[in-house]
Design an enzyme around this catalytic site. Structure first.
Site, PDB file in Angstrom:
ATOM      1  N   TYR A   1      36.335  49.387  22.089  1.00  0.00           N
ATOM      2  CA  TYR A   1      37.639  49.590  22.720  1.00  0.00           C
ATOM      3  C   TYR A   1      38.329  50.791  22.092  1.00  0.00           C
ATOM      4  O   TYR A   1      38.146  51.068  20.905  1.00  0.00           O
ATOM      5  CB  TYR A   1      38.539  48.368  22.516  1.00  0.00           C
ATOM      6  CG  TYR A   1      38.202  47.167  23.358  1.00  0.00           C
ATOM      7  CD1 TYR A   1      38.831  46.949  24.585  1.00  0.00           C
ATOM      8  CD2 TYR A   1      37.285  46.223  22.921  1.00  0.00           C
ATOM      9  CE1 TYR A   1      38.539  45.832  25.354  1.00  0.00           C
ATOM     10  CE2 TYR A   1      36.980  45.103  23.688  1.00  0.00           C
ATOM     11  CZ  TYR A   1      37.617  44.914  24.893  1.00  0.00           C
ATOM     12  OH  TYR A   1      37.323  43.810  25.649  1.00  0.00           O
TER      13      TYR A   1
ATOM     14  N   ASP B   1      43.060  42.290  30.348  1.00  0.00           N
ATOM     15  CA  ASP B   1      44.354  41.766  30.774  1.00  0.00           C
ATOM     16  C   ASP B   1      45.045  42.713  31.748  1.00  0.00           C
ATOM     17  O   ASP B   1      44.599  43.836  31.983  1.00  0.00           O
ATOM     18  CB  ASP B   1      45.260  41.554  29.559  1.00  0.00           C
ATOM     19  CG  ASP B   1      44.753  40.465  28.633  1.00  0.00           C
ATOM     20  OD1 ASP B   1      44.090  39.532  29.120  1.00  0.00           O
ATOM     21  OD2 ASP B   1      45.038  40.544  27.422  1.00  0.00           O
TER      22      ASP B   1
END
Length: 249
Positions: free
Chosen positions: A111, A53
């Site tokens: 992540y 994003d």
């Protein structure tokens, strides 16, 4: 056509995300523009393994693309790296089979999410760590984060209105460490895939638990009830990094 797989990193601050957009700067578009120049103006399409994003960074994003000729991988890497914008780094490039697809080939992702709890905050890290200057019980968070490991329906941790029907995912590692200064927290999540805003929602919930505004047991309750309203707020994107993508042999 010859297919190439590339591992790239980028500073997400000035991008509206990885995926190409009509009126905003994206990582995909910048790399496609560079490849098109290298291909004498003939358009090249880039595919990404993950769609980060706006504001989210990558240390090890994977892409693939096709060229109408074969070229030495290091020469191609060097050309793409040096002619891409300074906030994109091309780490490696390799030839792959024509049927390889970076998104659909079986893989796992890791992540990291970095939180700066300094008082005062470090202005040099404002785009690269999420600031949380409130009291945190790290031990509570370390207990709670382990409850996210395993195979679960993560409906309660995804953004409302997501179109993905199957929300079952497997997290193989969920951990939290504190640096030696005590100022920076690093949350690490590895798994076979993550839902839209899932990691940021999990971190937001863990911070609320660490701040004693939610019980440790809240994680199990969210997983059981599959209710987004029971989870914490969505953490800001600037602390999130796509660290690594690993493909099965």
């Amino acid at each position: 056509m010859t297919r190439y797989k590339a591992t790239i990193s980028y500073d997400g601050y000035a991008f509206a995300g990885f995926q190409r957009q009509s009126h905003a700067r994206s990582v995909q578009e910048e790399i496609e523009k560079t490849l098109t120049r290298l291909n004498k103006g003939q358009a090249i399409t880039v595919h990404g393994a993950g769609r980060t994003d706006s504001g989210v960074h990558a240390l090890g994003q994977v892409i693939h693309f096709d060229l109408p000729y074969q070229i030495d991988e290091e020469k191609l890497r060097f050309a793409l790296d040096t002619q891409s914008p300074e906030d994109i780094d091309v780490i490696s490039i390799e030839l792959v089979a024509d049927d390889f697809h970076c998104r659909y080939a079986k893989h796992s992702k890791t992540y990291e999410f970095i939180v700066d709890r300094g008082r005062p905050k470090n202005p040099m890290r404002r785009h690269y760590a999420t600031h949380f200057p409130y009291p945190l019980d790290v031990e509570r968070m370390q207990i709670a984060i382990k409850k996210l490991e395993g195979t679960h329906d993560f409906t309660g941790f995804t953004a409302s209105g997501t179109s993905v029907e199957d929300k079952v995912r497997t997290i193989t590692e969920a951990s939290l460490i504190v640096d030696e200064t005590g100022q920076f927290l690093t949350f690490t999540f590895s798994g076979n895939g993550f839902l839209y805003k899932q990691i940021r929602n999990m971190v937001g919930t863990l911070l609320k638990i660490g701040n004693n505004r939610m019980p440790v047991e809240q994680i199990a309750l969210i997983l059981e009830k599959k209710d987004r309203q029971l989870a914490g707020p969505t953490a800001a994107p600037n602390g999130l990094y796509l660290k690594e993508i690993r493909y099965e042999e």
